[in-house]
Design a protein around this motif. Sequence first.
Motif, PDB file in Angstrom:
ATOM      1  N   ASP B   4     -99.491   8.136  -8.780  1.00 41.47           N
ATOM      2  CA  ASP B   4    -100.014   6.770  -8.329  1.00 41.47           C
ATOM      3  C   ASP B   4     -99.574   5.788  -9.241  1.00 41.47           C
ATOM      4  O   ASP B   4     -99.152   5.762 -10.378  1.00 41.47           O
ATOM      5  N   ALA B   5     -99.656   4.350  -8.608  1.00 42.80           N
ATOM      6  CA  ALA B   5     -99.076   3.293  -9.376  1.00 42.80           C
ATOM      7  C   ALA B   5     -99.967   3.013 -10.640  1.00 42.80           C
ATOM      8  O   ALA B   5     -99.521   2.629 -11.647  1.00 42.80           O
ATOM      9  N   GLN B   6    -101.302   3.107 -10.463  1.00 45.01           N
ATOM     10  CA  GLN B   6    -101.912   2.999 -11.606  1.00 45.01           C
ATOM     11  C   GLN B   6    -101.730   3.924 -12.702  1.00 45.01           C
ATOM     12  O   GLN B   6    -102.196   3.409 -13.688  1.00 45.01           O
ATOM     13  N   ASP B   7    -101.321   4.887 -12.459  1.00 43.01           N
ATOM     14  CA  ASP B   7    -101.007   6.101 -13.395  1.00 43.01           C
ATOM     15  C   ASP B   7     -99.895   5.568 -14.249  1.00 43.01           C
ATOM     16  O   ASP B   7     -99.638   5.972 -15.371  1.00 43.01           O
TER      17      ASP B   7
END
Lengths: 501, 186
Positions: B4-7
Amino acid sequence: MESLSLLMEGFSQALTPMNLLWVFVGAFLGTAVGVLPGLGSSMAVALLLPVTFSLDPVGAFIMFAGVYFGGLFGDSTMGILMNTPGGATAIATTFEGHRMAKTGRAPQALATSAIGAFIGGLIATTLVVFFAPKLADIAVMFGPAEYFALAVFAFIATASVVSDSVIKGLSALVIGLALAVVGIDGISGASRFTADMPQLFDGISIIVITVGVLALGEVLHVASRIHRDPKLSAIAVSGRPFLSKREFREALPAWLRGTAFGVPFGVIPVGGAEVPTFMAYGTERQLDRKRRNPQFGKGAIRGVAAPEAAGNATSGTAMGALLALGLPTSATAAIMLAAFQQYGLQPGPLLFERNADLVWALLASLFVGLVMLLVLNLPFAPLWAKLLLIPKPYLYAGITVFCGLGVYATSAATSDLLIVLAIGALGFVLRRYGFPLAPIMIGVVLGPLAETSLRNAMMSSGGEIAVLVHSPVTWTLYGILALVLVYTAWRRIVSRARVDV
Amino acid sequence: MSVDAQDSPDTGELARTPEQIPEGQHGFWTGRSGLVVAGILAAIGAYLVVGIVIMDVPEGAKVPGPTFFPILIAIAVFVLAALLAVQTLRKPEPVPATEGNARFHTDWKSLGLVFGSFLAFALLLVPVGWLISAALLFWGVSRALGSRRPLFDVGLALVFSSCIQLAFGAGLGLNLPGGILEGIYG
């Protein structure tokens, strides 16, 4: 030049109207799944596996050839337009690609990535055609100890290089290994960890695990944040989707350098194309710093070209490793392996002799698929971006239904649906706490290989552990692994020191 | 592999800027809920140990036998669970202080609805049939993800599941369960 004539025969099989249609359908669907945020190439293959069940083996694998590369072409599109890479392999492309898009050069970024993917895939597939048969000859020299060394290499490299925390990487790896030991033991016939449920005797299928960890885990993750995260919007694409001569000349060396990084990593199992894409990206940035007018940070065309070529080159040679060695080096390759086994075929050195027509038809359709994908992606990339106009609730609802369909269609067992839900929940928890998912897949994929080769090696030596390091091949593998670890540790210390300053 | 982009670090402006909240404003569990993962690992380890102990090893199985590799994994699992626990206790997750922390917490309602829908789908698929259970799954997930037109969704869900039934069942010959509607189509 025997390869060439065999390849020509493969083309004659792949170029029938019906098979051309299958490549097209595969490439089309593969791109569509790849474009969706959070779903990459391996999901494309896992979700589309049931579609191929009713085809004959040749038709099925021809379609897979399209799906295989299609997912890779698609996943960078969203990264460039929305800053949400479709898969780990597209992250490196996203940095400069999204910057290009923000400065109004979205079409050029998409074109650079599509051409890069084409060049990387083309060169790698060509190499596979000429060297895969030779690779198969070398593979005969590999005994259990060598395969075990290869698996250990893959485990440690994936867990430590890909993730930012070694403990988290290793934790994900052991979860994968634990999932892989469930089922009847192939050597002794003992039933292991099945709780006497016949549904588990064959083990947990790689498709169930992939769909659970990657797709259902992603849907759960999105559900947990949908009302929390700010809405993302895609950058509109307008203008010429082609590169000017100057841009082409600018990108060409980066495409070739990226390919050079990608090619070897298809055969070395380090968890797919993540490592080479970042290496290619890093190299371009280093080179860029030395130029008179550095472009990185402002949307450098080379920062898009190199990783994209590297990613597809890795996938190309990964196919070679799968066919010639029977060694899956990425999750995508592992699902392809499952697909081969579904048709009663065992990839490995013997495949080229026993099923030559199928192998060469598959290789030929990889070329056909690449050309089709270039046509599908170069002028039409902005159209693919329109997939995002589907409202998010319906998009993910559709993906979830397809997860259910894919899992049920492979086994026709309700128990698999419950297992996939449990694994999806596990995938969500790991995502939530920032655990890398690649090591799980590598553990699942190579766990059985590691176990059988370890036990076979020790059985033949009568329990001597020294057998694991008896040959030059094993020395080389463990030596390279040590170097990789030292290099990673050094890089981390250096970057930490830099942060401190 | 989808990450995920957030990770992933520095994916541009997506990465939020976490501002540390002064110590002492939160309870012990704040930022330490990651212990759940250590717990899951320990549970996996326990399952492995039980499985190894009760395993029925066939007579004459060669050494190293079927328990050899699982023993190695079980040891690794426990070591890593301990290391993770220590790491989480010593370094809790930073708490970003944005919008009253609402964005940081998991949305259990949506999550539960997706989970429940899939569970219902798994249990109802064979008795009730693909058409209805898949439509229910579609409806539940779209509802959980914020769709606000329940009646329209019912129609859309039924159209979607029928399309799949037609394309895969009738078109590609995949055997999808008919359930209570068995015989009406097919």
